[in-house]
Design a protein around this motif. Structure first.
Motif, PDB file in Angstrom:
ATOM      1  N   LYS A   1       0.606   1.922  -6.933  1.00  0.00           N
ATOM      2  CA  LYS A   1       0.354   2.922  -7.984  1.00  0.00           C
ATOM      3  C   LYS A   1       1.437   4.004  -8.036  1.00  0.00           C
ATOM      4  O   LYS A   1       1.158   5.199  -7.950  1.00  0.00           O
TER       5      LYS A   1
ATOM      6  N   THR B   1       3.762   6.510  -9.732  1.00  0.00           N
ATOM      7  CA  THR B   1       3.537   7.300 -10.942  1.00  0.00           C
ATOM      8  C   THR B   1       4.762   8.147 -11.249  1.00  0.00           C
ATOM      9  O   THR B   1       5.387   8.686 -10.346  1.00  0.00           O
TER      10      THR B   1
ATOM     11  N   TYR C   1       2.649  -4.895 -11.600  1.00  0.00           N
ATOM     12  CA  TYR C   1       1.393  -4.754 -12.362  1.00  0.00           C
ATOM     13  C   TYR C   1       1.374  -3.398 -13.045  1.00  0.00           C
ATOM     14  O   TYR C   1       1.664  -2.374 -12.424  1.00  0.00           O
TER      15      TYR C   1
ATOM     16  N   TYR D   1      -0.495  -0.310 -14.929  1.00  0.00           N
ATOM     17  CA  TYR D   1      -1.727   0.420 -15.206  1.00  0.00           C
ATOM     18  C   TYR D   1      -1.587   1.243 -16.492  1.00  0.00           C
ATOM     19  O   TYR D   1      -2.574   1.590 -17.118  1.00  0.00           O
ATOM     20  N   SER D   2      -0.342   1.587 -16.833  1.00  0.00           N
ATOM     21  CA  SER D   2      -0.088   2.411 -18.014  1.00  0.00           C
ATOM     22  C   SER D   2       0.134   1.529 -19.236  1.00  0.00           C
ATOM     23  O   SER D   2       0.136   0.303 -19.156  1.00  0.00           O
TER      24      SER D   2
ATOM     25  N   ARG E   1      -1.574  -1.840 -19.978  1.00  0.00           N
ATOM     26  CA  ARG E   1      -2.529  -2.055 -18.891  1.00  0.00           C
ATOM     27  C   ARG E   1      -2.931  -3.527 -18.886  1.00  0.00           C
ATOM     28  O   ARG E   1      -3.315  -4.089 -19.905  1.00  0.00           O
TER      29      ARG E   1
ATOM     30  N   ARG F   1       2.411   1.982 -12.050  1.00  0.00           N
ATOM     31  CA  ARG F   1       2.532   0.555 -11.740  1.00  0.00           C
ATOM     32  C   ARG F   1       2.370   0.342 -10.245  1.00  0.00           C
ATOM     33  O   ARG F   1       2.522   1.269  -9.441  1.00  0.00           O
ATOM     34  N   SER F   2       2.071  -0.902  -9.872  1.00  0.00           N
ATOM     35  CA  SER F   2       2.142  -1.337  -8.482  1.00  0.00           C
ATOM     36  C   SER F   2       3.121  -2.502  -8.422  1.00  0.00           C
ATOM     37  O   SER F   2       3.228  -3.279  -9.372  1.00  0.00           O
TER      38      SER F   2
ATOM     39  N   GLU G   1      -6.968  -5.392 -10.517  1.00  0.00           N
ATOM     40  CA  GLU G   1      -6.849  -4.062  -9.928  1.00  0.00           C
ATOM     41  C   GLU G   1      -7.555  -3.985  -8.581  1.00  0.00           C
ATOM     42  O   GLU G   1      -7.067  -3.325  -7.655  1.00  0.00           O
TER      43      GLU G   1
END
Length: 273
Positions: free
Chosen positions: A8, A10, A29, A31-32, A48, A72-73, A116
């Motif tokens: 994650k 950021t 991956y 998330y945004s 996402r 992201r990861s 996730e």
């Protein structure tokens, strides 16, 4: 097996809109939401649920619409370990997930929570030596299965002044590059080109070229046995002394120290394996 998880992340990537690559294969991956992941002749959406496999030494850059809220990861896997992982899987995966490939997928909305949760589990397991290897191997395979199932067809990169500019820069990185030459390729006046480039990228043209040269140099330092002088020349620096000075100003260590740290890091990882 050797995996690394960056969980994650950021905010603005320091390589935002700068061509770069990793010496290990990786899965990103998202998330945004908003923007694109860009390759030489392709782009994929950032949203996402996006999972993107990027092979080792595959040049790319990210262009999120809001880089300060970009989340992201990433999971990294060495080439050797990735090849061993592929042996466990179906043979057709070997072609799709080669070292010089990129594959992007957008997971169905009802599967996003599963993905996730998988990254959450990996984050919890990262300090557990007893289970980390098994968790990471299993997770990597599951992520590749998701990517294979939901793989997208890429869209061609738009033929804009920016794509023309970066194509010219990447093709001539070892040569002397002038703003006049790039502006001419883009069919713009020098002043207008510089203004548009800074608005688009957030860097001046020369800052972009320097950052790209430094990114290439870091890859060559850890992936080849070329001398520092040869790397300096290949990346378009005017001389060994200038390359060493600007590298240390940018990263806090000399090119030779960076190479030694990378070798030590790889050796430590192998010993843990």
């Amino acid at each position: 097996m050797s995996y690394t998880l960056m969980y994650k992340e950021t905010g603005k990537d320091i390589m935002y809109k700068i061509w770069h690559c990793s010496n290990r294969s990786m899965i990103i991956y998202m998330y945004s939401d908003g923007g694109n992941i860009v390759f030489a002749d392709k782009l994929f959406p950032i949203k996402r649920g996006t999972l993107c496999y990027i092979g080792a030494k595959k040049f790319h850059y990210t262009m999120p619409e809001n880089p300060d809220s970009y989340v992201r990861s990433k999971i990294f896997c060495s080439s050797e370990n990735f090849e061993n992982t592929l042996k466990i899987m179906q043979s057709n995966f070997n072609n799709k997930f080669g070292h010089d490939n990129e594959v992007c997928a957008i997971v169905d909305e009802d599967k996003i929570e599963e993905v996730e949760n998988l990254f959450d589990t990996l984050n919890e397991a990262i300090n557990d030596d007893q289970y980390a290897s098994a968790h990471y191997t299993s997770a990597f395979i599951k992520l590749l299965v998701y990517i294979d199932k939901y793989a997208l067809r890429s869209a061609p990169s738009p033929k804009t002044f920016f794509s023309s500019a970066i194509s010219y820069i990447n093709s001539n990185l070892s040569e002397k590059i002038t703003v006049d030459d790039i502006a001419e390729v883009c069919h713009m006046s020098k002043y207008y080109f510089c203004r548009r480039f800074k608005q688009t990228v957030g860097y001046t043209v020369m800052e972009y070229i320097l950052n790209t040269r430094l990114a290439n140099a870091k890859v060559l330092l850890v992936s080849t046995n070329l001398s520092i002088s040869e790397i300096s020349e290949r990346c378009g620096f005017s001389g060994f002394s200038y390359f060493s000075r600007i590298f240390k100003e940018s990263f806090g260590i000399t090119p030779n120290e960076f190479r030694k740290q990378s070798v030590l890091s790889d050796s430590t990882t192998r010993n843990k394996d």
